[in-house]
Design a protein around this motif. Structure first.
Motif, PDB file in Angstrom:
ATOM      1  N   SER A   1      31.054   1.155  -9.961  1.00  0.00           N
ATOM      2  CA  SER A   1      31.426   1.358 -11.368  1.00  0.00           C
ATOM      3  C   SER A   1      30.773   2.597 -11.983  1.00  0.00           C
ATOM      4  O   SER A   1      31.043   2.934 -13.127  1.00  0.00           O
ATOM      5  N   SER A   2      29.909   3.279 -11.218  1.00  0.00           N
ATOM      6  CA  SER A   2      29.217   4.470 -11.720  1.00  0.00           C
ATOM      7  C   SER A   2      30.158   5.668 -11.705  1.00  0.00           C
ATOM      8  O   SER A   2      31.216   5.631 -11.070  1.00  0.00           O
ATOM      9  N   PRO A   3      29.804   6.766 -12.386  1.00  0.00           N
ATOM     10  CA  PRO A   3      30.661   7.961 -12.342  1.00  0.00           C
ATOM     11  C   PRO A   3      30.929   8.451 -10.919  1.00  0.00           C
ATOM     12  O   PRO A   3      32.028   8.907 -10.617  1.00  0.00           O
TER      13      PRO A   3
ATOM     14  N   GLY B   1      22.240   4.041 -16.079  1.00  0.00           N
ATOM     15  CA  GLY B   1      23.315   3.217 -15.543  1.00  0.00           C
ATOM     16  C   GLY B   1      22.838   1.928 -14.898  1.00  0.00           C
ATOM     17  O   GLY B   1      23.524   0.900 -14.970  1.00  0.00           O
ATOM     18  N   ILE B   2      21.650   1.970 -14.278  1.00  0.00           N
ATOM     19  CA  ILE B   2      21.122   0.759 -13.635  1.00  0.00           C
ATOM     20  C   ILE B   2      20.111   0.032 -14.523  1.00  0.00           C
ATOM     21  O   ILE B   2      19.490  -0.945 -14.082  1.00  0.00           O
ATOM     22  N   GLY B   3      19.954   0.507 -15.762  1.00  0.00           N
ATOM     23  CA  GLY B   3      19.146  -0.230 -16.731  1.00  0.00           C
ATOM     24  C   GLY B   3      17.656   0.023 -16.709  1.00  0.00           C
ATOM     25  O   GLY B   3      16.879  -0.783 -17.238  1.00  0.00           O
ATOM     26  N   ILE B   4      17.211   1.148 -16.145  1.00  0.00           N
ATOM     27  CA  ILE B   4      15.775   1.447 -16.102  1.00  0.00           C
ATOM     28  C   ILE B   4      15.201   1.557 -17.518  1.00  0.00           C
ATOM     29  O   ILE B   4      14.030   1.207 -17.763  1.00  0.00           O
ATOM     30  N   HIS B   5      16.016   2.013 -18.475  1.00  0.00           N
ATOM     31  CA  HIS B   5      15.523   2.193 -19.846  1.00  0.00           C
ATOM     32  C   HIS B   5      15.137   0.865 -20.505  1.00  0.00           C
ATOM     33  O   HIS B   5      14.427   0.861 -21.511  1.00  0.00           O
TER      34      HIS B   5
END
Length: 354
Positions: free
Chosen positions: A58-60, A236-240
């Motif tokens: 689902s990533s770019p 995109g993988i939620g590290i933030h």
């Protein structure tokens, strides 16, 4: 891998029709019947290539590579099909690279981080602040990187179809970070490259090479205090969500490649190789998508209250100073071939600015 596709019922119908015609019209030698059947099957021949990537579907990157696979299948009228296997289903990038080099996987899409397993001087491409501008970095990647790294890839039994954008690396941290001095003494996740290790030392940090799954766990448990990751990928993988302070240092421009195993490439027809050039021509489209996505993602996060710190001129200067001369130091430590590679990179930069 060549696959001859027969519709079973169609095959039976074809055989019966030929036999009926033979009895009604004139005797037909069995060899003629076999030839007719084989020609009918050959018209339906299809080549299927497996492409492995660790990128989420689902990533770019996942969306782009599937779009390209669809374009190739359409252009070839189904004669060439690329089956994309994403989400690290076949292993991480290190595993994918080795499988591609050995010819156990037809195609791979990976970042340049693990290409240093081929030759360590490839780390030079990941040097912090290597490119002076975004446009220069894009130009070198699309127009010159193939010739710079061509021999290394050929020696690894890989045929690159193009060089791709992974994006700008930023800092995701548990606490606010503005300048390199804020990372002094802290444990920072880095990629498994010699240039990242050198950079972490320049920052006064303790570099901890980690894969993505280990990075998430280490940030959650406090095993590391911060992580250096491409912006779009990290968000995109939620590290933030576990390292909520983002510092837009953009210190490294990470690139990647789609490459075909040489053993597979050698088996392809000239026409099949021509269809694969769609990958090459589509690369710039991905670069624009990734860079636009980074900007939009960071803007949306900032609007949503996430700490996204753009650097002042003084802060950016401090980051550049910390990285100054790393690529020269690395090239000298690796030897003459690395020094020559760096010279080719600098010549490509000059050509792009000319």
């Amino acid at each position: 891998m060549k696959t001859i596709i027969f519709g079973f019922s169609r095959l039976i119908t074809c055989v019966l029709s030929i036999l009926a015609w033979a009895r009604a019209v004139r005797p037909v030698a069995p060899a003629s019947i076999l030839t007719a059947i084989l020609l009918n099957g050959a018209a339906q021949a299809q080549t299927e290539l497996r492409l492995g990537t660790a990128a989420p579907s689902s990533s770019p990157w996942g969306v782009w590579v599937q779009d390209v696979a669809d374009e190739i299948e359409k252009a070839s009228d189904g004669a060439l099909r690329i089956r994309v296997i994403g989400d690290a289903a076949l292993g991480g990038e290190k595993t994918l690279l080795r499988q591609g080099m050995k010819g156990r996987l037809d195609m791979i899409m990976i970042s340049n981080v693990y290409l240093s397993l081929i030759e360590q001087e490839i780390d030079l491409v990941s040097s912090p602040f290597l490119f002076d501008t975004t446009a220069q970095g894009s130009c070198v990647t699309v127009n010159h990187l193939g010739s710079i790294l061509g021999d290394s890839m050929e020696n690894a039994q890989l045929v690159p179809l193009g060089w791709l954008e992974v994006g700008n690396v930023i800092v995701f941290s548990r606490d606010p970070i503005a300048t390199p001095s804020d990372l002094e003494g802290k444990k920072v996740r880095i990629s498994e490259t010699s240039v990242d290790m050198m950079f972490s030392r320049r920052l006064g940090a303790v570099g901890v090479p980690l894969g993505i799954s280990d990075t998430i766990l280490s940030l959650q448990t406090g095993g590391v205090d911060a992580a250096l990751l491409p912006a779009a990928f990290g968000v995109g993988i939620g590290i933030h969500r576990i390292a909520p302070h983002l510092t837009v240092s953009n210190h490294t421009r990470l690139i990647g490649t789609i490459a075909v195993s040489k053993s597979t490439y050698d088996r392809l027809s000239p026409q099949e190789r021509k269809w694969l050039e769609i990958v090459t021509s589509s690369g710039p489209r991905l670069s624009k998508t990734i860079l636009d996505t980074e900007e939009k993602m960071l803007s949306q996060l900032s609007d949503a209250g996430v700490s996204v710190r753009g650097l002042s001129e003084g802060e950016r200067s401090a980051w550049r100073t910390a990285a100054e001369g790393i690529q020269d130091e690395l090239a000298v430590s690796l030897g003459e071939s690395a020094v020559q590679m760096l010279a080719r990179i600098e010549a490509a930069k000059a050509a792009c600015d000319g």
